[in-house]
Scaffold this motif. Sequence first.
Motif, PDB file in Angstrom:
ATOM      1  N   GLU A   1      29.378  -8.032  59.605  1.00 25.21           N
ATOM      2  CA  GLU A   1      29.156  -8.853  58.407  1.00 25.21           C
ATOM      3  C   GLU A   1      27.691  -8.795  58.004  1.00 25.21           C
ATOM      4  O   GLU A   1      26.796  -9.041  58.808  1.00 25.21           O
ATOM      5  CB  GLU A   1      29.565 -10.304  58.670  1.00 25.21           C
ATOM      6  CG  GLU A   1      29.463 -11.190  57.444  1.00 25.21           C
ATOM      7  CD  GLU A   1      29.935 -12.609  57.713  1.00 25.21           C
ATOM      8  OE1 GLU A   1      29.722 -13.469  56.839  1.00 25.21           O
ATOM      9  OE2 GLU A   1      30.507 -12.858  58.791  1.00 25.21           O
ATOM     10  N   ILE A   2      27.442  -8.511  56.730  1.00 24.16           N
ATOM     11  CA  ILE A   2      26.080  -8.262  56.246  1.00 24.16           C
ATOM     12  C   ILE A   2      25.340  -9.568  55.994  1.00 24.16           C
ATOM     13  O   ILE A   2      25.880 -10.515  55.437  1.00 24.16           O
ATOM     14  CB  ILE A   2      26.103  -7.413  54.965  1.00 24.16           C
ATOM     15  CG1 ILE A   2      26.860  -6.094  55.208  1.00 24.16           C
ATOM     16  CG2 ILE A   2      24.698  -7.113  54.473  1.00 24.16           C
ATOM     17  CD1 ILE A   2      27.105  -5.286  53.959  1.00 24.16           C
ATOM     18  N   THR A   3      24.058  -9.610  56.405  1.00 24.19           N
ATOM     19  CA  THR A   3      23.172 -10.741  56.153  1.00 24.19           C
ATOM     20  C   THR A   3      22.286 -10.445  54.949  1.00 24.19           C
ATOM     21  O   THR A   3      21.846  -9.311  54.768  1.00 24.19           O
ATOM     22  CB  THR A   3      22.275 -10.997  57.387  1.00 24.19           C
ATOM     23  OG1 THR A   3      23.116 -11.348  58.493  1.00 24.19           O
ATOM     24  CG2 THR A   3      21.296 -12.133  57.137  1.00 24.19           C
ATOM     25  N   SER A   4      22.020 -11.465  54.137  1.00 28.01           N
ATOM     26  CA  SER A   4      21.038 -11.379  53.037  1.00 28.01           C
ATOM     27  C   SER A   4      21.329 -10.231  52.069  1.00 28.01           C
ATOM     28  O   SER A   4      20.461  -9.408  51.769  1.00 28.01           O
ATOM     29  CB  SER A   4      19.619 -11.233  53.604  1.00 28.01           C
ATOM     30  OG  SER A   4      19.269 -12.359  54.372  1.00 28.01           O
ATOM     31  N   VAL A   5      22.556 -10.189  51.560  1.00 21.56           N
ATOM     32  CA  VAL A   5      22.938  -9.154  50.599  1.00 21.56           C
ATOM     33  C   VAL A   5      22.007  -9.115  49.380  1.00 21.56           C
ATOM     34  O   VAL A   5      21.658  -8.029  48.904  1.00 21.56           O
ATOM     35  CB  VAL A   5      24.410  -9.338  50.161  1.00 21.56           C
ATOM     36  CG1 VAL A   5      24.765  -8.367  49.031  1.00 21.56           C
ATOM     37  CG2 VAL A   5      25.340  -9.132  51.335  1.00 21.56           C
ATOM     38  N   PRO A   6      21.565 -10.272  48.830  1.00 18.56           N
ATOM     39  CA  PRO A   6      20.689 -10.197  47.648  1.00 18.56           C
ATOM     40  C   PRO A   6      19.427  -9.378  47.870  1.00 18.56           C
ATOM     41  O   PRO A   6      18.958  -8.703  46.947  1.00 18.56           O
ATOM     42  CB  PRO A   6      20.356 -11.661  47.363  1.00 18.56           C
ATOM     43  CG  PRO A   6      21.511 -12.423  47.897  1.00 18.56           C
ATOM     44  CD  PRO A   6      21.916 -11.674  49.133  1.00 18.56           C
ATOM     45  N   TYR A   7      18.855  -9.422  49.071  1.00 17.14           N
ATOM     46  CA  TYR A   7      17.633  -8.668  49.322  1.00 17.14           C
ATOM     47  C   TYR A   7      17.914  -7.169  49.392  1.00 17.14           C
ATOM     48  O   TYR A   7      17.086  -6.350  49.004  1.00 17.14           O
ATOM     49  CB  TYR A   7      16.956  -9.152  50.603  1.00 17.14           C
ATOM     50  CG  TYR A   7      16.277 -10.487  50.431  1.00 17.14           C
ATOM     51  CD1 TYR A   7      15.063 -10.591  49.748  1.00 17.14           C
ATOM     52  CD2 TYR A   7      16.843 -11.654  50.930  1.00 17.14           C
ATOM     53  CE1 TYR A   7      14.437 -11.805  49.573  1.00 17.14           C
ATOM     54  CE2 TYR A   7      16.227 -12.882  50.755  1.00 17.14           C
ATOM     55  CZ  TYR A   7      15.031 -12.958  50.080  1.00 17.14           C
ATOM     56  OH  TYR A   7      14.414 -14.161  49.888  1.00 17.14           O
ATOM     57  N   ILE A   8      19.085  -6.804  49.893  1.00 16.59           N
ATOM     58  CA  ILE A   8      19.477  -5.393  49.882  1.00 16.59           C
ATOM     59  C   ILE A   8      19.694  -4.935  48.440  1.00 16.59           C
ATOM     60  O   ILE A   8      19.226  -3.868  48.025  1.00 16.59           O
ATOM     61  CB  ILE A   8      20.751  -5.177  50.722  1.00 16.59           C
ATOM     62  CG1 ILE A   8      20.504  -5.572  52.182  1.00 16.59           C
ATOM     63  CG2 ILE A   8      21.232  -3.728  50.627  1.00 16.59           C
ATOM     64  CD1 ILE A   8      21.749  -5.572  53.043  1.00 16.59           C
TER      65      ILE A   8
END
Length: 425
Positions: free
Chosen positions: A185-192
């Motif tokens: 599960e991906i953390t901090s998608v907005p920063y990516i």
Amino acid sequence: MNTKLTYNPQPATRNLQLKITGSKSETNRLLLLQALYPNIKLENTSNSDDSEVMLKAIQQPTTDNRQRTTDNGKPTTEIDIHHAGTAMRFLTAFFAVQEGNEVVLNGSSRMKERPIKILVDALNQLGAEITYEENEGFPPIKIKGKKITKNNVSLPANVSSQYISALLLIAPKLENGLKLTLEGEITSVPYINMTLALLNEIGVETSFENNVIKVNPQPVTHNPQTVTIESDWSSASYWYSIIALSEIGTQITLSSYKKNSLQGDAALIEIYKSFGVETVFNDNQAITISKANTHHPSPITFNLNNSPDIAQTIAVTCFGLGIGCHLAGLHTLKIKETDRLEALKTELSKLGANISVTNDSLTLQPSEKIIENVSIATYQDHRMAMAFAPLALKVPIIIQNAEVVSKSYPTFWEDLKNFEFQVVE
């Protein structure tokens, strides 16, 4: 420098206007891209210490005469990035692809406790040559710049997004681009997504499907271009807190902000509705935030997985309003400038809060009283200083080592004075 804060209330109808400088997150990404593609011109860059450290470090191998000679006779430049975690991660990737350069990235004592192994392992798997100078998995690190031709690597998806962004930022300069698989599960998608959007803005082709990110190689950018950086939403968060703790009718205008922001912390707009704060965009160049009502549901629950940097601000806002909250998705706060969860627990408890924390969450009970004239330790963490400052609207408060705000918002105390805060050193 310890700073005592008090507040001298003025008529609530006034409207202070402030210019917030560019996003630190966007600036640091674009400074790296500008170093890779020199025809990019940047406007509204951040004036933060972190961004200045980033720029100086990028320039340092060609300008710094303080070099040492290694056993193989090659000069090695030592670069001190102090407390700048973003710079440490982005520069690790940047210098890995600077062929012929050899640098040692070092930092503060706290930086030497912040893990870098996941990123180093990923870069070394791609063909980089990075070794540890002291403790395995932690700075300082020695980087010998090389040409990288491998293009396939995997990372745990729940790691700091800065590891992921560091790889993505250098990806278009790799001979074969990059295919990055995120496991779990991906953390901090907005920063990516911010990183990918900035790559797209300078003409780099990318894709992000399921858990696989692809970045196409782009040896050069074709035309000179100017990129204007949006102002920093994290810096705006402290003003949202101030308005939330103010009387109905209090408002402030901040520039320059966009409705379609790349920054995850723009979630402030929705979050602070719970605290009676309304946001109005003015021609997509500024926002006016105002205290519209005093109805605050309690307790409040937020998952801040996509915007953990505003957790401290929100926790202090809730305490100041006397309402309970449960904040989740905070596991990355354990490895910031300090362990921010434990720091919040310690300092809020001094003020009279009933608070508990786990490895990834914080729970605050409603509180009717705030203890006056408490001295707040900041742990060399800019966000601790600024998150607690709004409480001066309620009681006099002392902020230790107040100068730490220069890491991201150097004019913070001056701006507070313009809002009728009394700031005494």
